[in-house]
Design a protein around this motif. Structure first.
Motif, PDB file in Angstrom:
ATOM      1  N   SER A 145       7.609   5.644  -2.915  1.00 26.37           N
ATOM      2  CA  SER A 145       8.431   5.306  -1.998  1.00 26.37           C
ATOM      3  C   SER A 145       7.980   4.984  -0.805  1.00 26.37           C
ATOM      4  N   VAL A 146       8.596   4.242   0.263  1.00 28.49           N
ATOM      5  CA  VAL A 146       8.086   3.897   1.445  1.00 28.49           C
ATOM      6  C   VAL A 146       8.989   3.812   2.383  1.00 28.49           C
ATOM      7  N   LYS A 147       8.651   4.599   3.685  1.00 28.27           N
ATOM      8  CA  LYS A 147       9.678   4.512   4.894  1.00 28.27           C
ATOM      9  C   LYS A 147       9.618   3.249   5.401  1.00 28.27           C
ATOM     10  N   ALA A 148       8.270   3.010   5.830  1.00 25.11           N
ATOM     11  CA  ALA A 148       8.054   1.714   6.352  1.00 25.11           C
ATOM     12  C   ALA A 148       6.620   1.168   6.225  1.00 25.11           C
ATOM     13  N   PHE A 149       6.579  -0.138   6.036  1.00 28.95           N
ATOM     14  CA  PHE A 149       5.118  -0.670   5.842  1.00 28.95           C
ATOM     15  C   PHE A 149       4.655  -0.804   7.505  1.00 28.95           C
ATOM     16  N   PRO A 150       3.210  -0.801   7.685  1.00 31.37           N
ATOM     17  CA  PRO A 150       2.601  -1.238   9.048  1.00 31.37           C
ATOM     18  C   PRO A 150       3.250  -2.551   9.316  1.00 31.37           C
ATOM     19  N   GLU A 151       3.207  -2.870  10.815  1.00 32.74           N
ATOM     20  CA  GLU A 151       3.844  -3.912  11.219  1.00 32.74           C
ATOM     21  C   GLU A 151       2.962  -5.481  10.685  1.00 32.74           C
ATOM     22  N   ARG A 152       1.713  -5.136  10.603  1.00 32.59           N
ATOM     23  CA  ARG A 152       0.651  -5.949   9.907  1.00 32.59           C
ATOM     24  C   ARG A 152      -0.325  -5.351   9.016  1.00 32.59           C
ATOM     25  N   LEU A 153      -0.577  -6.065   7.934  1.00 29.56           N
ATOM     26  CA  LEU A 153      -1.522  -5.515   7.183  1.00 29.56           C
ATOM     27  C   LEU A 153      -2.862  -6.528   7.116  1.00 29.56           C
ATOM     28  N   PRO A 154      -3.670  -6.175   8.171  1.00 32.16           N
ATOM     29  CA  PRO A 154      -4.544  -7.419   8.676  1.00 32.16           C
ATOM     30  C   PRO A 154      -5.435  -8.021   7.617  1.00 32.16           C
ATOM     31  N   ALA A 155      -5.888  -7.111   6.618  1.00 32.16           N
ATOM     32  CA  ALA A 155      -7.204  -7.607   6.032  1.00 32.16           C
ATOM     33  C   ALA A 155      -6.533  -7.770   4.647  1.00 32.16           C
ATOM     34  N   LEU A 156      -5.487  -7.234   3.952  1.00 34.82           N
ATOM     35  CA  LEU A 156      -4.893  -7.475   2.735  1.00 34.82           C
ATOM     36  C   LEU A 156      -4.775  -8.752   2.084  1.00 34.82           C
ATOM     37  N   LYS A 157      -5.545  -8.850   0.921  1.00 32.33           N
ATOM     38  CA  LYS A 157      -5.524 -10.271   0.439  1.00 32.33           C
ATOM     39  C   LYS A 157      -4.812 -10.221  -0.905  1.00 32.33           C
ATOM     40  N   SER A 158      -4.722  -9.022  -1.498  1.00 30.22           N
ATOM     41  CA  SER A 158      -4.048  -9.131  -2.698  1.00 30.22           C
ATOM     42  C   SER A 158      -3.168  -7.927  -2.888  1.00 30.22           C
ATOM     43  N   LEU A 159      -2.018  -8.001  -3.372  1.00 30.63           N
ATOM     44  CA  LEU A 159      -1.012  -7.040  -3.364  1.00 30.63           C
ATOM     45  C   LEU A 159      -0.331  -7.105  -4.817  1.00 30.63           C
ATOM     46  N   VAL A 160      -0.452  -6.035  -5.706  1.00 33.50           N
ATOM     47  CA  VAL A 160       0.018  -5.987  -6.965  1.00 33.50           C
ATOM     48  C   VAL A 160       1.075  -4.669  -7.075  1.00 33.50           C
ATOM     49  N   ILE A 161       2.211  -4.929  -7.215  1.00 35.52           N
ATOM     50  CA  ILE A 161       2.998  -3.625  -7.729  1.00 35.52           C
ATOM     51  C   ILE A 161       3.844  -3.856  -8.933  1.00 35.52           C
ATOM     52  N   GLU A 162       3.287  -2.954  -9.972  1.00 31.01           N
ATOM     53  CA  GLU A 162       3.849  -3.074 -11.361  1.00 31.01           C
ATOM     54  C   GLU A 162       4.808  -2.058 -11.445  1.00 31.01           C
ATOM     55  N   SER A 163       6.201  -2.052 -11.845  1.00 31.20           N
ATOM     56  CA  SER A 163       7.116  -1.341 -11.605  1.00 31.20           C
ATOM     57  C   SER A 163       8.031  -1.595 -12.794  1.00 31.20           C
ATOM     58  N   VAL A 164       8.862  -0.631 -12.862  1.00 31.81           N
ATOM     59  CA  VAL A 164      10.198  -0.847 -13.686  1.00 31.81           C
ATOM     60  C   VAL A 164      11.314  -1.014 -12.611  1.00 31.81           C
ATOM     61  N   GLY A 165      11.253  -0.682 -11.440  1.00 31.92           N
ATOM     62  CA  GLY A 165      12.438  -0.952 -10.373  1.00 31.92           C
ATOM     63  C   GLY A 165      11.675  -0.763  -8.957  1.00 31.92           C
ATOM     64  N   ILE A 166      11.571  -1.770  -8.324  1.00 33.68           N
ATOM     65  CA  ILE A 166      11.316  -1.636  -6.918  1.00 33.68           C
ATOM     66  C   ILE A 166      12.805  -1.861  -6.007  1.00 33.68           C
ATOM     67  N   SER A 167      12.854  -0.813  -5.325  1.00 34.29           N
ATOM     68  CA  SER A 167      14.104  -0.719  -4.836  1.00 34.29           C
ATOM     69  C   SER A 167      14.173  -1.708  -3.589  1.00 34.29           C
ATOM     70  N   ALA A 168      15.545  -1.863  -3.276  1.00 37.42           N
ATOM     71  CA  ALA A 168      15.848  -2.656  -2.011  1.00 37.42           C
ATOM     72  C   ALA A 168      15.215  -2.325  -0.727  1.00 37.42           C
ATOM     73  N   ASP A 169      15.086  -0.905  -0.295  1.00 36.12           N
ATOM     74  CA  ASP A 169      14.537  -0.478   0.636  1.00 36.12           C
ATOM     75  C   ASP A 169      13.147  -0.800   0.408  1.00 36.12           C
ATOM     76  N   GLU A 170      12.144  -0.678  -0.616  1.00 33.27           N
ATOM     77  CA  GLU A 170      11.021  -0.747  -0.528  1.00 33.27           C
ATOM     78  C   GLU A 170      10.679  -2.346  -0.481  1.00 33.27           C
ATOM     79  N   ILE A 171      11.659  -3.239  -0.861  1.00 34.32           N
ATOM     80  CA  ILE A 171      11.277  -4.552  -0.939  1.00 34.32           C
ATOM     81  C   ILE A 171      11.601  -4.966   0.674  1.00 34.32           C
ATOM     82  N   ASN A 172      12.471  -4.261   1.310  1.00 36.00           N
ATOM     83  CA  ASN A 172      12.824  -4.646   2.700  1.00 36.00           C
ATOM     84  C   ASN A 172      11.770  -4.200   3.536  1.00 36.00           C
TER      85      ASN A 172
END
Lengths: 322, 384
Positions: A145-172
């Protein structure tokens, strides 16, 4: 589809950390922290035994490898055969001062032989994201779960989330974050009954590409909204910047294929992946003809039901639902 | 050269392949004997054989009439242990319900087969050379007995649950209870007597969640013993009730439960090895690759060269694996051939023997040797 452990992560071979074994080259390998061998005895100061991990593995690893030396880390099953892991994330947060060198993190290097995907649980990752602003690669296999992402993730080049359900809150939360360096984004959206999205318009910020200016590879996988995504991303601005676009492991049917065929932006994308689909052979042929670069593979078999009043229901399944 | 008798089902390709190999190696043509024709007169038949004959025993074949005599032979021993035994009338009625894949009273069948094999072993013909010892076959056709023999000798195997001693019936609740006591999340549950992925389930439990992969399916609307069958389509179940139905239905036939440890994976497939030994040595092997927990080849899984697995293991780990194969062969010294199923752990270091098959040498696509049959022909030639 049968998920296996990744043998490469962040372009490095994944090498299991074995106490007493030679330390792998920490700049060229991904250190794999796992406890999968019931016969192995790591000694009295170790995390051996049947007890739950309680966050002992990360400090244990650091004690033996040294502070600020690990660049890439993959976490496997640490709780014996239980894939619920509510200790590792807080433990990574707690020891961030000793992991200043960490650039690549993979939570859940776990095969389907070991656990159902939906049973892998990592708890809240809000603090983790805030603690590691230098992360370049983040992959999570499982739920969180995640309450909030930081405003920026300045270095992130690759983000992979393998899941059976990413909720609308997490997507938002994810969509509210700015990723100036992100080139690869892969989201396994899953199904609604597993808390997955029910409305693809939540993906609008990604559609415009504004939060991901450097994105070149975009994948929405393992989703039962594949058709809806195909429609929603028709002539999406983000497509103009991509050289890879994937809708694999989902429920793509003829309806979605119509939208893809009408999507002018797709022709300019070097690599397309629509494998694991429910297309009619004729639609497959049309799609392949228009997009010779697309990977299609064999069609999956849908289940057809007829209700008592004669209406037909079609059930299409994503690659991994459990 | 003494005569070679091939005893088994004669219609499924084993016999014709065996005969063809004999011809290629310049051996006299083996003599085919349909297993069903001697089932009820094992001893008398044995006494008709010329001195020093070789006898290869093979599996029944697929036709119902080839199974029938063994159901009859199994009635008495089955009755002694369980009220689930089928009477002669019920056995006759079985034929109407027989179809390929049906799980029909496997315990009674196995007991009948064991009775036949015991007769062969006890007939006073020490001159006859059985290519596989009848008594060893009995052990090999009983997963629990086989596992116990391996484990007692220190051969690497997965742990088994203690619950499978017939006539004790395992209920689903007991199974869950035992798994919890052992701290297991994952288990393989198999019919104690079954081949070719007959009646197998890969079961996963965590707190109140459950997931199972299985080949076992149930026909709706019948209470007959043929209610359960093996489907070639592997399905997944996520509710306790459906799983409990299958476990309850099959438990009286004896279930063998082992810990399900994660198998090594290559190229997106989990894999294990079928290794055939002939005269105690590695003869042939095939790597079986699967996208489910089950690797059996008839379920549509891929064959590959074991070299690809060997390539990612250390020499030490591979040597250890070979030692295990040799150790298994030593536990069945009177079996000319064995089909050993062995899986390497996902850490690529450890391994465990999953099963040992008495009739596991009819297998295609193997590497490292001509074929298991060819290796046996060489052995036969050397016996002149």
């Amino acid at each position: 589809m049968y998920l296996e452990r990744d043998k490469y992560f962040a372009d490095r071979p994944v090498v299991e950390f074995i106490l007493g074994g030679p330390l792998p080259d920490l700049t060229k390998t991904t250190v794999f922290l796992v406890r999968d061998d019931p016969n192995e005895d790591y000694g009295p100061d170790s995390f051996k035994g049947k007890r739950l991990n309680e966050g002992r593995e990360v400090p244990f690893l650091l004690k033996h490898v040294g502070s600020n030396r690990i660049e890439a880390l993959a976490i496997g099953m640490l709780n014996g055969e239980t894939s619920d892991d509510l200790y590792t994330v807080p433990s990574l947060v707690e020891h961030q001062d000793q992991l200043q060198s960490l650039r690549h993190l993979f939570l859940g290097n776990i095969a389907q032989e070991e656990s159902e995907l939906s049973w892998i649980v990592y708890g809240n990752i809000t603090d983790l994201l805030a603690s590691y602003p230098k992360l370049e690669t983040l992959k999570i296999r499982g739920s969180f779960s995640v309450k909030a992402f930081p405003e920026r993730l300045p270095a992130l080049k690759s983000l992979v989330i393998e899941s059976v359900g990413i909720s609308a809150d997490e997507i938002n939360a994810l969509c509210a974050c700015h990723f100036p360096e992100l080139t690869h984004l892969e989201l396994w959206l899953g199904v609604e009954y597993r808390d997955g999205l029910s409305d693809v318009t939540a993906l609008a910020p990604l559609r415009s590409g504004k939060t991901v200016p450097k994105l070149t590879s975009l994948a929405f996988c393992n989703s039962d909204l594949t058709d809806e995504i195909a429609v929603f991303f028709q002539d999406a601005p983000v497509l103009e910047q991509l050289d890879h676009f994937s809708l694999k492991y989902g429920t793509l049917s003829d309806k979605g294929a119509e939208a893809l065929l009408a999507n002018k932006a797709l022709s300019g994308i070097k690599s397309l992946d629509f494998s694991h689909h429910y297309l009619h052979p004729k639609k497959m042929a049309l799609l392949q003809e228009q997009f010779p670069q697309a990977v299609l593979g064999e069609p999956e078999e849908a289940d057809y039901y007829k209700d008592q009043d004669g209406t037909e229901t079609v059930d299409r399944y994503i690659a991994i639902e459990e | 050269m003494p005569k070679v008798f091939f005893v088994g089902g004669l219609e499924d390709g084993r016999w014709s392949s065996f005969a063809q190999h004999a011809q290629e190696f310049g051996l006299p043509r083996p003599i085919p004997v349909a297993l069903k024709t001697i089932a009820l007169q094992a001893e008398a038949w044995l006494h008709t054989l010329p001195m020093g004959s070789f006898v290869r025993l093979d599996t029944f074949g697929r036709q119902f009439d080839s199974l029938l005599p063994f159901y009859h032979l199994g009635q008495r021993p089955r009755q002694a242990e369980s009220d689930a035994s089928l009477s002669p009338t019920e056995i006759s009625a079985l034929e109407d319900h027989y179809y390929h894949g049906a799980i029909l009273a496997p315990r009674q069948l196995a007991l009948g087969f064991a009775d036949f094999l015991t007769c062969l072993a006890q007939a006073n013909r020490p001159d006859i050379v059985f290519l596989q010892d009848p008594l060893e076959i009995i052990t090999l056709c009983d997963k629990t007995a086989c596992h116990q023999r391996l484990r007692a000798a220190g051969v690497p195997t997965a742990q088994a649950l203690p619950s499978t001693v017939l006539p004790q019936i395992l209920t689903y609740d007991m199974l869950r209870q035992q798994m919890a006591t052992q701290g297991w999340q994952n288990a393989f549950v198999k019919l104690r007597h079954g081949s070719s992925a007959s009646g197998i389930m890969a079961l996963r439990l965590s707190q109140d969640r459950v997931a199972a992969w299985t080949t076992i399916a149930a026909k709706r609307g019948t209470e007959h013993p043929s209610f359960f069958y093996n489907s070639r389509k592997i399905h997944k179940l996520y509710d306790h009730a459906s799983i409990a139905t299958l476990i309850h239905g099959l438990a009286k036939e004896g279930l063998h439960s082992e810990r399900w440890f994660p198998k090594a994976s290559l190229e997106g497939h989990s894999c294990d090895l079928r290794i055939v030994t002939v005269a105690g040595r590695f003869a042939a092997a095939v790597l079986r690759q699967s996208k489910t927990p089950f690797t059996n080849l008839h379920l549509g899984n891929k064959r590959a060269d074991p070299a690809s697995l060997r390539a990612v293991m250390t020499a030490k780990a591979w040597d250890h694996l070979q030692d295990t194969v040799t150790a298994v062969a030593k536990l069945f010294p009177k079996s000319l051939h064995l089909g050993i199923d062995l899986a390497v752990h996902s850490n690529f270091r450890n391994h465990a023997v999953l099963e040992v098959n008495a009739f596991g040498d009819f297998i295609k696509g193997t590497s490292w040797c001509e074929s298991p049959y060819a290796a046996q022909m060489r052995w036969l030639k050397a016996q002149r």
